[in-house]
Scaffold this motif. Structure first.
Motif, PDB file in Angstrom:
ATOM      1  N   ASN A  31       0.811  -1.220   0.000  1.00 52.82           N
ATOM      2  CA  ASN A  31       0.000   0.000   0.000  1.00 52.82           C
ATOM      3  C   ASN A  31       0.840   1.264   0.000  1.00 52.82           C
ATOM      4  OD1 ASN A  31      -2.444  -1.333  -0.106  1.00 52.82           O
ATOM      5  ND2 ASN A  31      -2.614  -1.502   2.116  1.00 52.82           N
ATOM      6  N   GLY A  32       2.124   1.133   0.313  1.00 52.24           N
ATOM      7  CA  GLY A  32       3.035   2.260   0.142  1.00 52.24           C
ATOM      8  C   GLY A  32       2.894   3.352   1.181  1.00 52.24           C
ATOM      9  N   VAL A  33       3.681   4.403   0.956  1.00 51.17           N
ATOM     10  CA  VAL A  33       3.710   5.591   1.815  1.00 51.17           C
ATOM     11  C   VAL A  33       3.452   6.811   0.943  1.00 51.17           C
ATOM     12  CG1 VAL A  33       5.169   7.065   3.268  1.00 51.17           C
ATOM     13  CG2 VAL A  33       5.288   4.574   3.500  1.00 51.17           C
ATOM     14  N   LEU A  34       2.567   7.682   1.393  1.00 46.18           N
ATOM     15  CA  LEU A  34       2.253   8.909   0.673  1.00 46.18           C
ATOM     16  C   LEU A  34       2.710  10.103   1.490  1.00 46.18           C
ATOM     17  CD1 LEU A  34      -1.423   8.155  -0.489  1.00 46.18           C
ATOM     18  CD2 LEU A  34       0.703   7.616  -1.673  1.00 46.18           C
ATOM     19  N   ILE A  35       3.280  11.081   0.800  1.00 46.61           N
ATOM     20  CA  ILE A  35       3.587  12.375   1.410  1.00 46.61           C
ATOM     21  C   ILE A  35       2.788  13.420   0.656  1.00 46.61           C
ATOM     22  CG2 ILE A  35       5.361  14.084   1.945  1.00 46.61           C
ATOM     23  CD1 ILE A  35       7.392  11.881   2.099  1.00 46.61           C
ATOM     24  N   ASN A  36       1.812  13.980   1.335  1.00 44.98           N
ATOM     25  CA  ASN A  36       0.917  14.968   0.709  1.00 44.98           C
ATOM     26  C   ASN A  36       0.267  14.397  -0.559  1.00 44.98           C
ATOM     27  OD1 ASN A  36       1.640  16.836   2.721  1.00 44.98           O
ATOM     28  ND2 ASN A  36       3.406  17.525   1.528  1.00 44.98           N
ATOM     29  N   GLY A  37      -0.091  13.122  -0.515  1.00 46.09           N
ATOM     30  CA  GLY A  37      -0.790  12.482  -1.626  1.00 46.09           C
ATOM     31  C   GLY A  37       0.095  11.863  -2.679  1.00 46.09           C
ATOM     32  N   ALA A  38       1.400  12.066  -2.635  1.00 48.72           N
ATOM     33  CA  ALA A  38       2.320  11.506  -3.629  1.00 48.72           C
ATOM     34  C   ALA A  38       3.058  10.317  -3.026  1.00 48.72           C
ATOM     35  CB  ALA A  38       3.321  12.558  -4.081  1.00 48.72           C
TER      36      ALA A  38
END
Length: 222
Positions: free
Chosen positions: A188-195
């Motif tokens: 599912n990953g990691v998002l920073i401000n949606g990216a």
């Protein structure tokens, strides 16, 4: 021409004899619950053997007379077990401890998102940094801050979209704070401000997405 089904009544009688022999073999030979003794089983051995011989003879004779019909019957006998096995495989449930993966628009977009890295600047070390979740601050010290669903993580999240060991936040020697994705390329990953990022530097005010959980990062010079 004699019908291939003519031995069928005898086969039914033989099947009953086989069942009786199996019950007799399973019953105790001594004690209060004794049903039969070995001598009771011996007379049944001949009907059982005769039944198998009759069955083999009937199958061979029927196949030689009507091979197409026997093949159809064999297919009809085999289909129900295969259908039941396929249904059971389809109904296999996901392990209750497994992670629920989030849907993504396309594999190409996911690949592009994984290669994107957020690079921001923080004040040089020393700084005070933390992530905030539900009003609680989790301070980022000189050791890694581990995030995931397992109880031994520093931030333990129970949501199914969070992997067992999802991400770590750490400090670099030059004072930056970096988050690294541990869920893998298909996670599912990691998002920073949606990216989505594989690894990215954090700046005050960044919103971190861990599965469906949002954390807010903040920092200030000491």
């Amino acid at each position: 021409m004699r019908s291939p089904w003519s031995p069928l009544p005898r086969l039914l009688v033989a099947s009953v004899a086989i069942s009786q022999a199996n019950v007799a073999a399973a019953a105790p030979t001594t004690g209060p619950g004794r049903a039969v003794v070995i001598s009771d089983i011996v007379p049944l051995a001949t009907p059982t053997a005769d039944a198998w011989l009759q069955l083999n003879a009937w199958l061979g004779d029927s196949y030689s007379r009507a091979p197409a019909l026997m093949l159809v019957l064999a297919a009809l006998v085999a289909l129900p077990p295969l259908a039941i096995a396929g249904l059971m495989l389809r109904r296999q449930r996901r392990s209750p401890d497994s992670t629920v993966l989030l849907s993504r628009p396309s594999q190409r977009g996911a690949t592009a998102a994984r290669s994107f890295t957020t690079r921001t600047e923080l004040s040089a070390w020393p700084t005070e940094a933390w992530v905030e979740l539900a009003g609680r601050r989790h301070v980022i010290g000189r050791t890694m801050l581990r995030i995931g669903r397992e109880a031994d993580n520093d931030i333990c999240l129970s949501e199914k979209t969070v992997h067992r060991y999802h991400a770590v936040i750490r400090r670099t020697t030059d004072g930056d704070v970096v988050i690294t994705d541990l869920s893998g390329a298909d996670g599912n990953g990691v998002l920073i401000n949606g990216a989505r990022v594989g690894e990215g530097r954090l700046r005050p005010g960044d919103v971190i997405g861990i599965g469906e959980v949002k954390l807010k990062f903040d920092a200030r010079p000491v």
